[in-house]
Write a protein that holds these residues in place. Structure first.
Motif, PDB file in Angstrom:
ATOM      1  N   ASP A  26     -54.718  45.159 -40.866  1.00 41.75           N
ATOM      2  CA  ASP A  26     -54.505  46.571 -40.548  1.00 41.75           C
ATOM      3  C   ASP A  26     -53.909  46.635 -39.151  1.00 41.75           C
ATOM      4  O   ASP A  26     -54.625  46.481 -38.152  1.00 41.75           O
ATOM      5  CB  ASP A  26     -55.825  47.329 -40.615  1.00 41.75           C
ATOM      6  CG  ASP A  26     -55.671  48.816 -40.368  1.00 41.75           C
ATOM      7  OD1 ASP A  26     -54.656  49.226 -39.760  1.00 41.75           O
ATOM      8  OD2 ASP A  26     -56.566  49.563 -40.780  1.00 41.75           O
ATOM      9  N   SER A  27     -52.606  46.844 -39.075  1.00 40.24           N
ATOM     10  CA  SER A  27     -51.927  46.832 -37.780  1.00 40.24           C
ATOM     11  C   SER A  27     -52.334  48.020 -36.906  1.00 40.24           C
ATOM     12  O   SER A  27     -52.261  47.935 -35.679  1.00 40.24           O
ATOM     13  CB  SER A  27     -50.412  46.806 -37.964  1.00 40.24           C
ATOM     14  OG  SER A  27     -49.970  47.946 -38.664  1.00 40.24           O
ATOM     15  N   SER A  28     -52.793  49.121 -37.507  1.00 42.74           N
ATOM     16  CA  SER A  28     -53.228  50.279 -36.717  1.00 42.74           C
ATOM     17  C   SER A  28     -54.422  49.929 -35.835  1.00 42.74           C
ATOM     18  O   SER A  28     -54.542  50.414 -34.714  1.00 42.74           O
ATOM     19  CB  SER A  28     -53.623  51.436 -37.629  1.00 42.74           C
ATOM     20  OG  SER A  28     -52.534  51.852 -38.396  1.00 42.74           O
ATOM     21  N   TYR A  29     -55.329  49.094 -36.367  1.00 43.99           N
ATOM     22  CA  TYR A  29     -56.536  48.711 -35.648  1.00 43.99           C
ATOM     23  C   TYR A  29     -56.503  47.257 -35.180  1.00 43.99           C
ATOM     24  O   TYR A  29     -57.484  46.780 -34.609  1.00 43.99           O
ATOM     25  CB  TYR A  29     -57.778  48.946 -36.521  1.00 43.99           C
ATOM     26  CG  TYR A  29     -57.991  50.389 -36.848  1.00 43.99           C
ATOM     27  CD1 TYR A  29     -58.610  51.239 -35.946  1.00 43.99           C
ATOM     28  CD2 TYR A  29     -57.553  50.913 -38.067  1.00 43.99           C
ATOM     29  CE1 TYR A  29     -58.799  52.578 -36.240  1.00 43.99           C
ATOM     30  CE2 TYR A  29     -57.731  52.261 -38.369  1.00 43.99           C
ATOM     31  CZ  TYR A  29     -58.354  53.075 -37.458  1.00 43.99           C
ATOM     32  OH  TYR A  29     -58.538  54.400 -37.748  1.00 43.99           O
ATOM     33  N   GLN A  30     -55.412  46.569 -35.477  1.00 43.38           N
ATOM     34  CA  GLN A  30     -55.274  45.150 -35.149  1.00 43.38           C
ATOM     35  C   GLN A  30     -56.493  44.379 -35.632  1.00 43.38           C
ATOM     36  O   GLN A  30     -57.144  43.655 -34.881  1.00 43.38           O
ATOM     37  CB  GLN A  30     -55.037  44.948 -33.655  1.00 43.38           C
ATOM     38  CG  GLN A  30     -53.764  45.608 -33.193  1.00 43.38           C
ATOM     39  CD  GLN A  30     -53.492  45.398 -31.721  1.00 43.38           C
ATOM     40  OE1 GLN A  30     -54.373  45.050 -30.951  1.00 43.38           O
ATOM     41  NE2 GLN A  30     -52.254  45.604 -31.337  1.00 43.38           N
ATOM     42  N   GLU A  72     -42.947  48.236 -39.929  1.00 43.22           N
ATOM     43  CA  GLU A  72     -44.391  48.175 -40.096  1.00 43.22           C
ATOM     44  C   GLU A  72     -45.060  49.540 -40.164  1.00 43.22           C
ATOM     45  O   GLU A  72     -46.060  49.726 -40.850  1.00 43.22           O
ATOM     46  CB  GLU A  72     -44.976  47.365 -38.942  1.00 43.22           C
ATOM     47  CG  GLU A  72     -46.360  46.876 -39.163  1.00 43.22           C
ATOM     48  CD  GLU A  72     -46.711  45.775 -38.183  1.00 43.22           C
ATOM     49  OE1 GLU A  72     -47.562  44.972 -38.545  1.00 43.22           O
ATOM     50  OE2 GLU A  72     -46.162  45.740 -37.065  1.00 43.22           O
ATOM     51  N   LYS A  73     -44.526  50.520 -39.501  1.00 44.77           N
ATOM     52  CA  LYS A  73     -45.131  51.862 -39.497  1.00 44.77           C
ATOM     53  C   LYS A  73     -45.194  52.454 -40.900  1.00 44.77           C
ATOM     54  O   LYS A  73     -46.032  53.288 -41.184  1.00 44.77           O
ATOM     55  CB  LYS A  73     -44.376  52.778 -38.559  1.00 44.77           C
ATOM     56  CG  LYS A  73     -44.509  52.383 -37.104  1.00 44.77           C
ATOM     57  CD  LYS A  73     -44.479  53.597 -36.208  1.00 44.77           C
ATOM     58  CE  LYS A  73     -44.481  53.200 -34.764  1.00 44.77           C
ATOM     59  NZ  LYS A  73     -45.773  52.896 -34.257  1.00 44.77           N
ATOM     60  N   GLN A  76     -48.671  52.299 -42.581  1.00 41.77           N
ATOM     61  CA  GLN A  76     -49.804  53.069 -42.097  1.00 41.77           C
ATOM     62  C   GLN A  76     -50.103  54.222 -43.045  1.00 41.77           C
ATOM     63  O   GLN A  76     -49.193  54.841 -43.605  1.00 41.77           O
ATOM     64  CB  GLN A  76     -49.538  53.583 -40.687  1.00 41.77           C
ATOM     65  CG  GLN A  76     -49.440  52.454 -39.691  1.00 41.77           C
ATOM     66  CD  GLN A  76     -49.065  52.920 -38.312  1.00 41.77           C
ATOM     67  OE1 GLN A  76     -48.781  54.089 -38.097  1.00 41.77           O
ATOM     68  NE2 GLN A  76     -49.075  52.015 -37.362  1.00 41.77           N
ATOM     69  N   ASN A  78     -50.875  57.725 -44.319  1.00 35.63           N
ATOM     70  CA  ASN A  78     -50.649  59.122 -43.943  1.00 35.63           C
ATOM     71  C   ASN A  78     -50.308  59.882 -45.221  1.00 35.63           C
ATOM     72  O   ASN A  78     -50.140  59.301 -46.280  1.00 35.63           O
ATOM     73  CB  ASN A  78     -49.544  59.261 -42.886  1.00 35.63           C
ATOM     74  CG  ASN A  78     -48.238  58.626 -43.327  1.00 35.63           C
ATOM     75  OD1 ASN A  78     -47.904  58.626 -44.501  1.00 35.63           O
ATOM     76  ND2 ASN A  78     -47.499  58.071 -42.394  1.00 35.63           N
TER      77      ASN A  78
END
Length: 128
Positions: A26-30, A72-73, A76, A78
């Motif tokens: 999860d790149s948002s939370y690394q 990568e975005k 996420q 949404n």
């Protein structure tokens, strides 16, 4: 193009059968997470790596997935339904509502079933 490891799909068992799970970053939370049946747990990359290399019992990665870091975005979470045409958005929204109701009904049935069973006697039974 620069790529980053995004997911590792893992199999435990033999060619004839076994158990599957996934490690997804999860790149948002690394944060790496282990998706195993109905359980999702935060883990370190070292844990995922150890369980994916094949030295851990009969466990090994069988598929790895990379993402283009410049896009990568798009991974996420949404509400992307706002970008859909109105008729398709309506269909997706209605289908999502139906699915939510089905989940609630399933949860109610599971709770009722567990209530009728009484205390668990599954001591020593594997969670797999």
């Amino acid at each position: 193009m620069p790529y980053r490891l995004h997911a590792v799909l893992v199999h435990e068992g033999q060619a004839s059968g076994g158990h599957y799970w996934a490690y997804i970053y999860d790149s948002s939370y690394q944060q790496w997470r282990k998706y195993n049946d109905v359980m999702v747990t935060d883990i370190t990359w070292e844990e995922a790596e150890r369980e994916s290399l094949g030295d851990y019992g009969h466990v090994s990665a069988y598929c790895i997935m990379y993402v283009d870091v410049t896009r990568e975005k798009s991974l996420q979470l949404n509400d992307q339904t706002n970008d859909l045409p109105p008729d398709l958005k309506g269909f997706v929204d209605k289908d999502n509502e139906k699915f939510e109701k089905e989940l609630c009904e399933w949860d109610k049935k599971q709770s009722a079933s567990l209530a009728h069973q009484g205390p668990s006697t599954s001591e020593g039974v594997s969670g797999r």
